[in-house]
Design an enzyme around this catalytic site. Structure first.
Site, short mmCIF file in Angstrom:
data_model
loop_
_atom_site.label_atom_id
_atom_site.label_comp_id
_atom_site.label_asym_id
_atom_site.label_seq_id
_atom_site.Cartn_x
_atom_site.Cartn_y
_atom_site.Cartn_z
N ASP A 19 -1.37 -0.15 -4.66
CA ASP A 19 -2.78 0.19 -4.44
C ASP A 19 -3.63 -0.19 -5.65
O ASP A 19 -4.78 -0.57 -5.52
CB ASP A 19 -2.96 1.69 -4.16
CG ASP A 19 -2.42 2.05 -2.79
OD1 ASP A 19 -1.26 1.68 -2.50
OD2 ASP A 19 -3.14 2.69 -2.00
N LYS B 185 7.43 0.76 1.63
CA LYS B 185 8.10 -0.02 0.58
C LYS B 185 9.47 0.55 0.24
O LYS B 185 10.44 -0.20 0.12
CB LYS B 185 7.28 0.00 -0.73
CG LYS B 185 5.93 -0.64 -0.65
CD LYS B 185 5.17 -0.47 -1.95
CE LYS B 185 4.88 0.96 -2.32
NZ LYS B 185 4.00 1.66 -1.38
N LYS C 150 5.56 8.56 -7.14
CA LYS C 150 6.10 9.38 -6.05
C LYS C 150 7.62 9.59 -6.22
O LYS C 150 8.19 10.52 -5.65
CB LYS C 150 5.80 8.70 -4.70
CG LYS C 150 5.68 9.70 -3.57
CD LYS C 150 4.97 9.19 -2.30
CE LYS C 150 5.29 7.83 -1.81
NZ LYS C 150 5.33 7.65 -0.36
N LYS D 281 0.83 -1.21 0.00
CA LYS D 281 0.00 0.00 0.00
C LYS D 281 0.87 1.26 0.00
O LYS D 281 1.98 1.24 0.54
CB LYS D 281 -0.84 -0.06 1.28
CG LYS D 281 -1.73 1.08 1.59
CD LYS D 281 -2.46 0.69 2.87
CE LYS D 281 -2.86 1.84 3.72
NZ LYS D 281 -1.90 2.77 4.20
#
Ligand code: ADP
Ligand code: MG
Length: 293
Positions: free
Chosen positions: A146, A25, A51, A20
């Protein structure tokens, strides 16, 4: 019972870290890369999350990405444009412990498909034989989980990673996303792709009975818990210096946990086909058994 088998060993060995958003991670991948490199592996880490901060601690700053640097995906056709080996080399960096670092990147928010960008970037690394060129023995794909659409599923497809590790914790919403990723692995495996789950990495939020909840979940779905990683202020302190704990505090207890994780990953031989729970109801039911104990 979940099916278990010994995965085909290849050089370079490729693993993917899924989970998630915000679960840890990139922190886990970066520390695992640094620890594996410290054990003699030639590691490459590939950030597959718009990101784009996967390798930031290994490189001490946010690095330019494959997609952004070259505006590689034609907005009309979705095809890569203007790519060459020389250009690709410019977005591949050497980080701490000589980890080879790169970020797939993503489109600007609201424009284009992030998954498609990841797919194109990973394909380019393969087309230009980057892992072989940099003599990589161990590649880690750090992937947002996700949504496991075409692009984010790419590291599992086409033989990119036969071994999937999921970063999770004892919170029901996180277990729900973890369970959804299990469903994706199962579906892709069912299509004939040799991919399985190696195990869970419990990146703890320090909620009550967390290790027990994660262990109970793991047992229900039939995969092992590889490591319980405590939440540690050392991670934030190192992060504030733009480093991993492996670099900033190599003698800390947290660094020992990451070395232990790395050793287990290195020695792992098996993957599992999980038996996912049906959905949120079952996850809440499982967590409830421990709440208020
Ligand atoms: P993801 O890549 O899954 O989106 P990150 O790895 O960026 O998430 O983690 C988000 C933030 O959580 C990090 O910036 C870090 O501050 C914090 N974090 C993650 N794991 C730990 C940990 N074990 N101990 C302390 N802080 C952590
Ligand atoms: Mg990340």
């Amino acid at each position: 019972m979940a099916e278990k088998w010994e995965f085909t060993r290849e050089t370079p060995r490729r693993i993917a870290i899924y989970g998630k958003a915000g679960i840890g991670k990139s922190i886990t991948s970066g520390h695992l890369s640094a620890a594996l490199a410290g054990m003699g592996e030639k590691v490459m880490q590939v950030g597959c999350d718009p990101k784009r901060d996967s390798v930031a601690l290994l490189c001490h700053e946010i690095m330019p990405t494959i997609l952004e640097q070259f505006k590689m995906v034609d907005a009309e056709t979705d095809e890569p444009v203007e790519m060459s080996e020389e250009l690709l080399d410019k977005v591949i960096f050497k980080g701490f412990n000589d980890v080879v670092c790169c970020e797939a990147g993503g489109p600007r928010p609201g424009i284009g498909c992030a998954g498609r960008g990841v797919l194109v970037a990973i394909q380019l690394l393969e087309d230009y034989n980057i892992l072989q060129k940099y003599d990589v023995s161990f590649a880690i794909y750090d992937v947002l989980g996700d949504v496991v659409c075409g692009g984010f599923a790419q590291p599992m497809r086409a033989g990119n990673a036969k071994e999937i590790y999921l970063v999770t914790c004892g919170e029901p919403l996180t277990l729900y996303i973890t369970n959804e990723i299990f469903k994706a692995v199962k579906r892709i495996n069912g299509e004939g792709v040799e991919v399985g789950v190696a195990g869970l990495i419990d990146n703890q939020r320090m909620i009550a009975h967390e290790a027990e909840i994660v262990e109970a979940f793991a047992e229900r779905v039939g995969v092992p818990v590889i490591e319980h990683v405590p939440r540690s202020v050392k991670v934030q302190e190192a992060e504030a210096e733009g480093k991993t704990v492996m670099e900033a505090f190599p003698d800390s207890d947290q660094a020992k946990v990451y070395r232990s994780l790395a050793k287990k990953v290195l020695e792992n031989k098996y993957v599992y086909l999980p038996d996912p729970l049906s959905g949120m109801d079952e996850i809440l039911q499982l967590a409830k058994e421990y709440i208020g104990k």
